[in-house]
Write a protein that holds these residues in place. Structure first.
Motif, PDB file in Angstrom:
ATOM      1  N   UNK A 406       5.543  10.910   3.168  1.00 65.51           N
ATOM      2  CA  UNK A 406       5.098   9.965   2.134  1.00 65.51           C
ATOM      3  C   UNK A 406       4.467   8.703   2.710  1.00 65.51           C
ATOM      4  N   UNK A 407       4.671   8.460   3.989  1.00 65.52           N
ATOM      5  CA  UNK A 407       4.126   7.245   4.603  1.00 65.52           C
ATOM      6  C   UNK A 407       2.603   7.270   4.685  1.00 65.52           C
ATOM      7  N   UNK A 408       2.017   8.443   4.517  1.00 61.88           N
ATOM      8  CA  UNK A 408       0.560   8.491   4.668  1.00 61.88           C
ATOM      9  C   UNK A 408      -0.135   7.608   3.626  1.00 61.88           C
ATOM     10  N   UNK A 409       0.471   7.447   2.435  1.00 66.11           N
ATOM     11  CA  UNK A 409      -0.125   6.567   1.427  1.00 66.11           C
ATOM     12  C   UNK A 409      -0.012   5.092   1.835  1.00 66.11           C
ATOM     13  N   UNK A 410       1.085   4.747   2.507  1.00 60.76           N
ATOM     14  CA  UNK A 410       1.230   3.385   3.041  1.00 60.76           C
ATOM     15  C   UNK A 410       0.101   3.102   4.016  1.00 60.76           C
ATOM     16  N   UNK A 411      -0.161   4.068   4.874  1.00 57.03           N
ATOM     17  CA  UNK A 411      -1.207   3.883   5.893  1.00 57.03           C
ATOM     18  C   UNK A 411      -2.584   3.717   5.242  1.00 57.03           C
ATOM     19  N   UNK A 412      -2.894   4.563   4.263  1.00 56.44           N
ATOM     20  CA  UNK A 412      -4.203   4.480   3.596  1.00 56.44           C
ATOM     21  C   UNK A 412      -4.351   3.134   2.884  1.00 56.44           C
ATOM     22  N   UNK A 413      -3.291   2.686   2.217  1.00 53.17           N
ATOM     23  CA  UNK A 413      -3.343   1.399   1.517  1.00 53.17           C
ATOM     24  C   UNK A 413      -3.524   0.245   2.508  1.00 53.17           C
ATOM     25  N   UNK A 414      -2.827   0.301   3.621  1.00 53.38           N
ATOM     26  CA  UNK A 414      -2.939  -0.777   4.612  1.00 53.38           C
ATOM     27  C   UNK A 414      -4.317  -0.782   5.278  1.00 53.38           C
ATOM     28  N   UNK A 415      -4.857   0.404   5.525  1.00 55.01           N
ATOM     29  CA  UNK A 415      -6.215   0.468   6.092  1.00 55.01           C
ATOM     30  C   UNK A 415      -7.215  -0.130   5.113  1.00 55.01           C
ATOM     31  N   UNK A 416      -7.020   0.151   3.821  1.00 53.30           N
ATOM     32  CA  UNK A 416      -7.901  -0.428   2.815  1.00 53.30           C
ATOM     33  C   UNK A 416      -7.770  -1.950   2.782  1.00 53.30           C
ATOM     34  N   UNK A 417      -6.558  -2.443   2.999  1.00 54.39           N
ATOM     35  CA  UNK A 417      -6.342  -3.893   2.997  1.00 54.39           C
ATOM     36  C   UNK A 417      -7.050  -4.543   4.198  1.00 54.39           C
ATOM     37  N   UNK A 418      -7.007  -3.868   5.331  1.00 49.45           N
ATOM     38  CA  UNK A 418      -7.742  -4.363   6.508  1.00 49.45           C
ATOM     39  C   UNK A 418      -9.235  -4.385   6.214  1.00 49.45           C
ATOM     40  N   UNK A 419      -9.714  -3.316   5.590  1.00 49.85           N
ATOM     41  CA  UNK A 419     -11.142  -3.222   5.252  1.00 49.85           C
ATOM     42  C   UNK A 419     -11.551  -4.353   4.319  1.00 49.85           C
ATOM     43  N   UNK A 420     -10.743  -4.621   3.292  1.00 48.33           N
ATOM     44  CA  UNK A 420     -11.065  -5.680   2.330  1.00 48.33           C
ATOM     45  C   UNK A 420     -11.030  -7.056   2.985  1.00 48.33           C
ATOM     46  N   UNK A 421     -10.154  -7.232   3.952  1.00 44.12           N
ATOM     47  CA  UNK A 421     -10.014  -8.526   4.627  1.00 44.12           C
ATOM     48  C   UNK A 421     -11.264  -8.864   5.449  1.00 44.12           C
ATOM     49  N   UNK A 422     -11.803  -7.899   6.164  1.00 46.12           N
ATOM     50  CA  UNK A 422     -12.925  -8.161   7.071  1.00 46.12           C
ATOM     51  C   UNK A 422     -14.291  -7.938   6.443  1.00 46.12           C
ATOM     52  N   UNK A 423     -14.351  -7.191   5.336  1.00 46.43           N
ATOM     53  CA  UNK A 423     -15.635  -6.838   4.751  1.00 46.43           C
ATOM     54  C   UNK A 423     -16.114  -7.937   3.810  1.00 46.43           C
ATOM     55  N   UNK A 424     -17.395  -8.265   3.885  1.00 50.23           N
ATOM     56  CA  UNK A 424     -17.948  -9.249   2.976  1.00 50.23           C
ATOM     57  C   UNK A 424     -19.454  -9.112   2.882  1.00 50.23           C
ATOM     58  N   UNK A 425     -19.945  -8.893   1.673  1.00 49.52           N
ATOM     59  CA  UNK A 425     -21.386  -8.767   1.450  1.00 49.52           C
ATOM     60  C   UNK A 425     -21.760  -9.463   0.149  1.00 49.52           C
TER      61      UNK A 425
END
Length: 529
Positions: A406-425
């Motif tokens: 079940x941790x795989x969803x934690x990982x996907x959510x956290x990766x998305x959070x990293x993406x949102x933090x650094x991404x800006x357009x």
């Protein structure tokens, strides 16, 4: 006799501080370029008059008496000219003026129908002076680089000029050589002089850059090797351990790290960036100077060839220093919370958000300290380093990290959070963000792996490992399968890991620890220079 009389007259009229004999066979250390310049000027005025008036009286008795006399004149003249330049210490404003005067004198001799073989080749005479001068400049530059770096406080000059004074002084010193570089009008020697001096300048800049980043050549040691060491797991192969088994940073490296603050590292990065810009400007200045002050034409591609290696190496040094700053923040300043603490004791209890909150003030600080045109480059390095640290935690973070399906969803959510933090357009862009295209280059493959490998049972992963089929990335996928199974606690996973403990080398991780080869080559070559 007349030639000797000229020398005597100049000696008498100029000064008593330069005694020399009139015989060129005695060869006179005191025959300086300044004195010989007067000799050339005097002969240039006297020879045409002598041909028309004095030697004309002998034409009835001797065929072409002036040519015979001129040959003897030039024989004596050449001997004294060799002596004068032999004892000249290097290329100076006086030796350069003498060279221009000699060219005019040679034109006069040709007009007087002298034998070209009687004129000594100026290129061969001046080449040793040019070489000596270049060697002197190299020694001067080298001494300067050593002294200025030892005394630099690594503080920015002001808010707009974010580099320190050492690099300003370095280019000021190199620009001071430009008038001398173009002081010669010998076309046959000038290109050699220019290209040799440009190489001297570029070598000096490379040495400066190498010396500047040398203390930080330990970048690879900041990234820990894989902590998935079966030998470190407690007896009877119980997987969970309170120790992360993550290799500490060597003590000697930590001493170097503690010597410089992040602010001072930013100044070093800015100095490298300033070097790159100034070298481009210096290249343009040299081209313009050559075009407007000489008759020499050096093709554009030839100029590019002279600078291209140094510009490439400087760019590699900038990348290295930017990567070092990012690695220092992620793997040193945040080591306890990130590398050693994330997803311990479980993935659901320690998430990525607090780490992003911790990194944000550091991101702002660095972006304010680095030159404006370096911000995106640094943010990209920080993002890449952060996402690679996250991948390290997932795959190679040691026996204290145990993951469930079940941790795989934690990982996907956290990766998305990293993406949102650094991404800006568009409206969301800021000095602290980068494009979605760059961000997703790293996050999409990581999401796919999290959703693919971490969402499969141990039995399914073992079957996939034993039968990779047509998987184009079979080798790396097999390494990742071993890493995922290492973080499982079921019996099948434990048994598999025990059987494959000798196959747990991680090529991708080791290549990251050894990358930046161009910059490290620059360090070695620059220090040799």
């Amino acid at each position: 006799s007349h030639y000797n009389h000229v020398l005597q007259s100049i000696r008498f009229n100029l000064t008593r501080d330069h005694p020399f004999q009139t015989s060129s066979s005695s060869l006179l250390p005191s025959l300086t370029p300044q004195i010989f310049l007067l000799v050339v000027d005097h002969l240039s005025k006297q020879l045409p008059h002598m041909k028309d008036s004095f030697f004309g009286l002998f034409e009835k008795y001797i065929p072409d008496p002036f040519s015979i006399a001129l040959k003897h004149y030039l024989s004596l003249f050449n001997g004294d000219l060799k002596t004068t330049l032999q004892y000249a210490p290097s290329l100076t404003s006086e030796t350069a003026r003498l060279q221009r005067s000699l060219e005019t004198f040679y034109m006069l001799c040709n007009e007087l129908s002298c034998d070209p073989d009687d004129l000594i080749d100026l290129t061969s005479l001046y080449a040793p002076l040019v070489n000596t001068w270049i060697q002197q400049q190299e020694e001067r530059f080298s001494q300067y680089v050593t002294s200025v770096l030892s005394s630099d406080t690594w503080q920015p000059l002001d808010e707009k000029r974010k580099h320190s004074g050492s690099v300003n002084d370095l280019f000021g010193m190199m620009r001071s050589t430009v008038p001398t570089i173009f002081s010669l009008s010998l076309i046959t020697l000038l290109e050699y002089f220019i290209t040799s001096m440009v190489r001297c300048i570029t070598r000096t800049i490379e040495a400066y850059a190498a010396t500047l980043i040398f203390p930080y050549s330990h970048l690879g040691e900041l990234i820990p090797p894989s902590a998935n060491d079966v030998a470190a797991v407690p007896s009877r192969f119980h997987f969970w351990s309170s120790s992360t088994n993550i290799q500490p940073i060597p003590e000697a490296v930590m001493l170097v790290i503690n010597e410089h603050s992040l602010d001072q590292l930013c100044v070093r990065l800015n100095n490298l960036n300033f070097c790159h810009h100034e070298l481009e400007k210096l290249k343009t200045e040299l081209i313009d100077y050559c075009k407007h002050n000489t008759q020499l034409t050096i093709p554009g591609e030839r100029w590019n060839d002279l600078f291209v290696d140094s510009l490439v190496n400087l760019d590699a040094a900038i990348s290295y220093m930017s990567q070092y700053l990012a690695t220092r923040i992620v793997y040193v300043d945040m080591r306890k919370e990130a590398v050693e603490g994330l997803y311990i004791p479980s993935a659901s209890k320690t998430r990525i958000a607090p780490l992003l909150e911790q990194i944000f003030p550091k991101l702002i600080t660095i972006c304010n300290f680095v030159a404006d045109d370096l911000r995106i480059r640094f943010v990209t390095s920080l993002f890449q380093t952060f996402i690679e640290m996250y991948e390290y935690v997932l795959l190679w973070g040691g026996p204290s990290r145990i993951y469930s399906l079940s941790d795989h969803m934690v990982f996907i959510e956290d990766i998305q959070e990293i993406e949102d933090f650094f991404r800006g357009e568009g409206e969301q862009a800021s000095p602290y963000t980068i494009s979605a295209e760059v961000v997703q280059t790293f996050t999409i493959p990581l999401k796919m792996m999290a959703g693919d490998l971490f969402n499969q049972s141990s039995d399914a992963l073992i079957k996939r490992y034993n039968d990779p089929g047509d998987d184009a990335l079979a080798q790396s996928t097999q390494e990742n399968i071993i890493a995922v199974l290492f973080h499982r606690s079921d019996n099948n996973a434990r048994k598999f890991i025990k059987q494959h403990s000798g196959s747990m080398s991680v090529r991708v991780l080791e290549s990251r620890r050894k990358r930046n080869a161009t910059a490290l080559t620059l360090i070695k070559r620059g220090l040799d220079l």
